[in-house]
Design a protein around this motif. Structure first.
Motif, mmCIF file in Angstrom:
data_model
loop_
_atom_site.group_PDB
_atom_site.id
_atom_site.type_symbol
_atom_site.label_atom_id
_atom_site.label_comp_id
_atom_site.label_asym_id
_atom_site.label_seq_id
_atom_site.Cartn_x
_atom_site.Cartn_y
_atom_site.Cartn_z
ATOM 1 N N ILE A 1 0.814 -1.188 0.008
ATOM 2 C CA ILE A 1 0.032 0.030 -0.150
ATOM 3 C C ILE A 1 0.929 1.239 -0.028
ATOM 4 O O ILE A 1 1.560 1.471 1.013
ATOM 5 N N ALA A 2 0.740 2.033 -1.134
ATOM 6 C CA ALA A 2 1.784 3.014 -1.344
ATOM 7 C C ALA A 2 1.078 4.474 -1.644
ATOM 8 O O ALA A 2 0.138 4.254 -2.632
ATOM 9 N N ASP A 3 1.547 5.583 -0.938
ATOM 10 C CA ASP A 3 0.818 6.639 -1.421
ATOM 11 C C ASP A 3 1.873 7.686 -1.776
ATOM 12 O O ASP A 3 2.938 7.618 -1.567
ATOM 13 N N ASN A 4 1.649 8.865 -2.304
ATOM 14 C CA ASN A 4 2.507 9.946 -2.682
ATOM 15 C C ASN A 4 2.349 10.964 -1.871
ATOM 16 O O ASN A 4 2.563 12.155 -2.463
ATOM 17 N N GLY A 5 1.830 10.875 -0.752
ATOM 18 C CA GLY A 5 1.671 12.169 0.326
ATOM 19 C C GLY A 5 3.070 12.791 0.865
ATOM 20 O O GLY A 5 3.974 12.349 0.391
ATOM 21 N N ARG A 6 2.797 13.307 2.041
ATOM 22 C CA ARG A 6 3.854 13.915 2.853
ATOM 23 C C ARG A 6 4.962 12.938 3.425
ATOM 24 O O ARG A 6 5.928 13.392 3.535
ATOM 25 N N GLY A 7 4.591 11.911 3.679
ATOM 26 C CA GLY A 7 5.616 10.761 3.978
ATOM 27 C C GLY A 7 5.681 10.728 5.709
ATOM 28 O O GLY A 7 4.945 11.614 6.239
ATOM 29 N N LEU A 8 6.565 10.164 6.256
ATOM 30 C CA LEU A 8 6.641 9.899 7.648
ATOM 31 C C LEU A 8 7.708 10.967 8.132
ATOM 32 O O LEU A 8 8.569 11.561 7.225
ATOM 33 N N PRO A 9 7.765 11.335 9.497
ATOM 34 C CA PRO A 9 8.326 12.178 10.015
ATOM 35 C C PRO A 9 9.922 11.874 9.789
ATOM 36 O O PRO A 9 10.047 10.596 10.015
ATOM 37 N N ARG B 1 2.626 -14.902 9.752
ATOM 38 C CA ARG B 1 3.923 -15.341 9.700
ATOM 39 C C ARG B 1 4.736 -14.850 8.427
ATOM 40 O O ARG B 1 5.450 -15.508 7.614
ATOM 41 N N GLY B 2 4.577 -13.484 8.493
ATOM 42 C CA GLY B 2 5.267 -12.706 7.180
ATOM 43 C C GLY B 2 6.169 -11.637 7.688
ATOM 44 O O GLY B 2 6.087 -11.518 9.064
ATOM 45 N N THR B 3 6.662 -10.822 6.915
ATOM 46 C CA THR B 3 7.518 -9.742 7.260
ATOM 47 C C THR B 3 6.552 -8.538 6.889
ATOM 48 O O THR B 3 5.920 -8.204 5.940
ATOM 49 N N PHE B 4 6.935 -7.362 7.927
ATOM 50 C CA PHE B 4 6.257 -6.219 7.851
ATOM 51 C C PHE B 4 7.130 -5.197 7.598
ATOM 52 O O PHE B 4 8.032 -4.805 8.480
ATOM 53 N N LYS B 5 7.045 -4.280 6.752
ATOM 54 C CA LYS B 5 7.907 -3.036 6.380
ATOM 55 C C LYS B 5 7.239 -1.891 6.067
ATOM 56 O O LYS B 5 6.048 -1.824 5.540
ATOM 57 N N VAL B 6 7.911 -0.635 6.550
ATOM 58 C CA VAL B 6 7.292 1.017 6.268
ATOM 59 C C VAL B 6 8.422 1.481 6.008
ATOM 60 O O VAL B 6 9.478 1.716 6.609
ATOM 61 N N GLN B 7 8.288 2.082 4.807
ATOM 62 C CA GLN B 7 9.319 2.834 4.018
ATOM 63 C C GLN B 7 8.756 4.201 3.702
ATOM 64 O O GLN B 7 7.914 4.567 3.405
ATOM 65 N N ASN B 8 9.808 5.211 4.009
ATOM 66 C CA ASN B 8 9.593 6.463 3.486
ATOM 67 C C ASN B 8 10.209 6.832 2.112
ATOM 68 O O ASN B 8 11.262 7.052 2.075
ATOM 69 N N ASN B 9 9.330 6.686 0.957
ATOM 70 C CA ASN B 9 9.795 6.915 -0.020
ATOM 71 C C ASN B 9 9.010 7.449 -1.365
ATOM 72 O O ASN B 9 8.231 7.159 -1.978
ATOM 73 N N GLY B 10 9.237 9.115 -0.988
ATOM 74 C CA GLY B 10 8.208 9.938 -1.855
ATOM 75 C C GLY B 10 6.712 9.823 -1.354
ATOM 76 O O GLY B 10 5.806 9.492 -2.236
ATOM 77 N N GLY B 11 6.702 9.557 0.050
ATOM 78 C CA GLY B 11 5.228 8.905 0.665
ATOM 79 C C GLY B 11 5.577 7.897 1.423
ATOM 80 O O GLY B 11 6.791 7.328 1.614
ATOM 81 N N VAL B 12 4.637 7.381 1.879
ATOM 82 C CA VAL B 12 4.690 6.083 2.654
ATOM 83 C C VAL B 12 4.431 4.817 2.032
ATOM 84 O O VAL B 12 3.363 4.694 1.136
ATOM 85 N N THR B 13 5.265 3.804 2.182
ATOM 86 C CA THR B 13 4.987 2.524 1.396
ATOM 87 C C THR B 13 4.905 1.315 2.770
ATOM 88 O O THR B 13 5.902 1.209 3.251
ATOM 89 N N VAL B 14 3.808 0.749 2.699
ATOM 90 C CA VAL B 14 3.488 -0.270 3.805
ATOM 91 C C VAL B 14 3.729 -1.580 2.927
ATOM 92 O O VAL B 14 2.958 -1.829 1.911
ATOM 93 N N THR B 15 4.541 -2.392 3.299
ATOM 94 C CA THR B 15 4.866 -3.820 2.592
ATOM 95 C C THR B 15 4.614 -4.751 3.621
ATOM 96 O O THR B 15 5.367 -5.107 4.784
ATOM 97 N N VAL B 16 3.825 -6.112 3.028
ATOM 98 C CA VAL B 16 3.705 -7.206 3.881
ATOM 99 C C VAL B 16 3.958 -8.330 2.989
ATOM 100 O O VAL B 16 3.370 -8.629 1.992
ATOM 101 N N GLU B 17 4.795 -9.301 3.291
ATOM 102 C CA GLU B 17 5.211 -10.593 2.452
ATOM 103 C C GLU B 17 4.927 -11.870 3.343
ATOM 104 O O GLU B 17 5.346 -11.783 4.296
ATOM 105 N N PHE B 18 4.230 -12.532 2.891
ATOM 106 C CA PHE B 18 3.840 -13.980 3.508
ATOM 107 C C PHE B 18 3.570 -15.167 2.621
ATOM 108 O O PHE B 18 3.531 -15.020 1.308
ATOM 109 N N GLU B 19 3.690 -16.186 3.086
ATOM 110 C CA GLU B 19 3.522 -17.486 2.399
ATOM 111 C C GLU B 19 1.803 -17.627 2.215
ATOM 112 O O GLU B 19 1.160 -17.659 3.358
ATOM 113 N N ILE B 20 1.452 -18.421 1.160
ATOM 114 C CA ILE B 20 -0.089 -18.740 1.136
ATOM 115 C C ILE B 20 -0.367 -19.698 1.929
ATOM 116 O O ILE B 20 0.407 -20.787 2.133
#
Length: 771
Positions: free
Chosen positions: A694-702, A726-745
């Protein structure tokens, strides 16, 4: 009147290869080892493709590829002979492409290779290929004949009789082109003697050339005989090659020379059909021109003009002045016969412009002027052309053209009132025609009559032989019948005894079969009862499965209804609250409950009760959040990049809550009044893993944001739910906020664990959300 003979150039290919199709040769090449045998096969395939009737640029390129393969393999094997033959094939390809200079150089290279190993037959083949790079006109044709003659001398020296004869025929054809018909006939007779000495049967090409030369020498009867033999040989083989087109045309020319123009048109038609099959425009133009002359002779100038209109689009093919004169001559004749003298004069003027380069075609210019001046009654102007025409054919000794010229002279003298001279020319005309046409026609008729009688006698002899054989067969049949009657009587007695024995055995087998049938019926009844029991069990099991499916849907429906009640209670509670923070918490809780309720709604509203189709779920969830927060008013746009992935209930609930939380945070905190874009992506990563972004092009994180120390309820929920997946959770500040969750089916992971547990002999204990 001169008709045009189609010329075929004898392709005296190097080496002797047994007749094979390109497909069979290619098969042999694929199976062969990389040795000199493969080199020979590659070259044979290249020649076969290059010399195929109707071969064009595509075939030429294919031949070149096989030649290159052969040459490279020859270099690798140090096969000098292979390199020499490859050079000769390369020369033939260059000649086909019109690059005669390069072709001659390649042929000379092949000759040098053969000379270095003292391969005399190879040197002879190289002489032929070198000769083929000279034109069939002027001094070039003499050079070509000289090279061919050197090849003949070598073939004779080493005893290669068939190649000697083939090349001698090639020389004869070139001499025919030069108008040296007597020498050509002598060479053809030499070649025929060689062929007969070795029992060579494919003589159609020789017969055809012999007929061509004899036509010009005025021996029409002999010419017709040879052309007829060529036609019969080729028709017996079912030959429809371009050579057959040439033979039909020349056979027609014989009939034309006998003044059998209607018969000539039949064979011109056959030749034209083959030329059209191969899209051979040059041959088509030549044959149509011959048809023009035949219709002209039949005094059908309108049909001749129609043929000229058919010929007109092909005139661009003829760039040589002599060929152009040939075509203009046809137009001049026909327009003169139609008394359209202005049009005839146009083509006379065109021929006059080309007069200096006319060569042998000067005779056609002469005849055109003679015909034109006779038709327009300008008799005195015809005399110079009559005399020039007479001198030329006296030297060539071509009787049919001398006869035609005498008739024209008679008409001119008659028009001028010189009746005594006119009579003399007419008598000369009659004498020549008697010696050429009448005798030829008589011989032709006798020849055909004798041939017919011979065939008739042969048929009668064959019939008599058949009758004799039939009588013998009848006698043999009678004897066979007597023998068969005796054998039948003996067989009847023996058969009766055998029948009694078989009846006894048969009755015994019948009793045994009856007993076996009773046992089989009993077994079949038992099997039928078992099948009925199994069918009842199957029906019962299907009913239980249907009931289970219905119950599952009912459970999901009720859970969804209960969650709807919870949302209604929360909505009612919010009506009594004035604190904004509390109202916001209530709204967020409603959205979380709605995310779970939507999952249960999807499960009971489709036939699939075990998993949820994520593209439609994500679309509905985003639509609900958009309505709740009025994203349209805040100018927030959504873009979805979702693959068709299925998740079961245990993963769909945490997945939906994470998605709800991330999108809600983006809507609330990411954008200013200008709005922005939220991208939701769900993709397979590798074979079994799924990545939600889930990525936005908003103001981003502090700038000082730290995921580990973040303690908001939404962030804590997303981290906890990611662990549950049982997945990995990441939040990145890259021209907005990008939330990434990677898991196995879940279904893949569960199956893998179950398999590992089974192999270790351990029970399978699978953890899941909510357990």
């Amino acid at each position: 009147m001169k008709v045009k003979l189609l010329l075929f150039c004898l392709v005296l290919i190097t080496g002797s290869v047994k007749a094979q199709s390109s497909a069979s040769l290619l098969q042999e090449i694929q199976k062969s080892k990389a040795d000199t045998g493969r080199v020979k096969k590659l070259l044979a395939l290249g020649r076969l493709i290059l010399l195929k009737s109707g071969a064009g640029p595509k075939e030429t390129d294919s031949a070149y590829r096989y030649m290159q393969q052969a040459d490279l393999l020859s270099i690798k094997l140090n096969d000098v002979k292979g390199r020499a033959n490859a050079a000769l094939l390369a020369a033939m390809i260059s000649n086909k492409k019109g690059d005669h200079k390069n072709g001659a150089a390649l042929a000379q290279k092949g000759f040098d290779f053969f000379k270095s190993i003292n391969d005399k037959p190879g040197m002879a083949e190289a002489y032929i290929i070198i000769g083929q790079h000279y034109e069939n006109a002027g001094d070039d044709i003499d050079k070509k004949i000289a090279y061919y003659q050197q090849a003949v001398d070598i073939f004779k020296q080493v005893g290669l009789k068939e190649r000697e004869a083939n090349t001698t025929v090639g020389i004869a054809e070139l001499q025919t082109m030069q108008g040296k018909y007597e020498i050509a006939v002598k060479n053809l007779q030499v070649a025929l003697a060689i062929y007969q000495s070795i029992g060579f049967k494919n003589l159609e090409q020789l017969y055809d050339l012999m007929g061509t030369s004899l036509v010009y020498l005025g021996h029409i009867d002999e010419a017709l005989k040879y052309e007829l033999m060529a036609v019969r040989l080729m028709e017996a083989k079912g030959d429809q090659s371009s050579l057959m087109c040439t033979v039909y045309n020349r056979f027609a020319v014989c009939y034309y020379s006998l003044h059998r123009w209607d018969q000539a048109l039949i064979y011109y038609g056959k030749a034209l059909k083959i030329a059209r099959k191969y899209k051979d425009s040059i041959s088509m133009a030549v044959i149509i021109g011959n048809e023009v002359l035949s219709y002209y002779r039949l005094n059908q100038p309108e049909k001749a003009l129609g043929k000229l209109m058919e010929l007109k689009p092909m005139l661009y093919l003829f760039t040589d002045p002599q060929d152009q004169i040939e075509r203009y001559y046809y137009y001049c004749l026909v327009y003169t016969r139609l008394r359209q003298f202005k049009m005839a004069k146009v083509y006379l003027d065109k021929m006059e412009v080309l007069k200096k380069d006319a060569g042998p075609q000067i005779t056609e210019i002469q005849r055109a002027y003679i015909g034109y001046y006779i038709a327009t009654e300008q008799y005195s102007k015809a005399y110079p052309y009559l005399q020039a025409h007479e001198d030329y054919y006296q030297q060539k000794k071509v009787l049919q053209f001398l006869a035609s010229n005498q008739l024209s002279w008679f008409k001119v003298d008659s028009g001028m009132g010189k009746y005594l001279s006119a009579i003399k020319h007419y008598q000369r005309y009659k004498m020549l025609t008697d010696s050429v046409y009448r005798t030829a026609n008589d011989k032709h008729t006798s020849f055909l009559q004798i041939e017919f009688e011979t065939e008739k006698k042969n048929a009668e002899l064959q019939l008599q032989a058949k009758n004799i054989q039939l009588l013998k067969d009848k006698e043999q049949l009678q004897r066979s019948r007597v023998t068969a009657a005796k054998a039948s009587r003996n067989m009847f007695i023996g058969g009766s005894a055998m029948l009694l024995l078989l009846l006894g055995v048969g009755y015994n087998r019948y009793r045994l079969n009856q007993r076996s049938n009773r046992q089989l019926r009993a077994h079949q009844n038992e099997i039928n009862k078992q099948n009925e029991s199994l069918q009842m069990l199957n029906n019962k099991q299907e009913r239980l499965i249907d009931e289970k499916q219905w119950l599952l849907k009912e459970v999901h429906h009720r859970v969804k209804n209960n969650l709807q009640i919870v949302m209604s209670l929360l909505s009612t509670q919010s009506a009594y609250l004035e604190n904004n923070a509390a109202l916001e918490a209530i709204t967020e809780s409603q959205n979380r409950v709605r995310a779970i309720a939507l999952i249960h709604h999807k499960l009971y509203s489709t036939d699939e009760v075990a998993s949820i189709h994520m593209p439609s779920y994500i679309t509905d969830l985003v639509h609900n959040l958009g309505d709740c927060f009025d994203t349209a008013g805040h100018r927030i746009r959504f873009e979805q990049l979702v693959e068709p992935i299925q998740l079961d209930l245990t993963q769909a609930v945490p997945f939906g809550l994470i998605l709800n939380e991330a999108v809600t945070n983006a809507i609330k905190y990411a954008f200013d009044s200008d709005g922005g874009q939220i991208v939701i992506a769900l993709q397979l990563v590798g074979q079994n893993d799924v990545m939600l972004t889930i990525a936005d092009n908003g103001r981003g994180l502090p700038a000082d944001f730290d995921l580990k120390s973040a303690s908001s309820l939404g962030m804590e929920m997303m981290k906890a739910l990611s662990k549950q997946l049982r997945g990995t959770f990441k939040v990145q500040n890259n021209g907005g906020v990008t939330v990434t969750v990677e898991f196995e089916i879940e279904s893949v992971r569960y199956n893998t664990e179950a398999k590992n547990a089974y192999e270790k002999g351990e029970p399978n204990i699978s953890s899941c959300a909510g357990c």
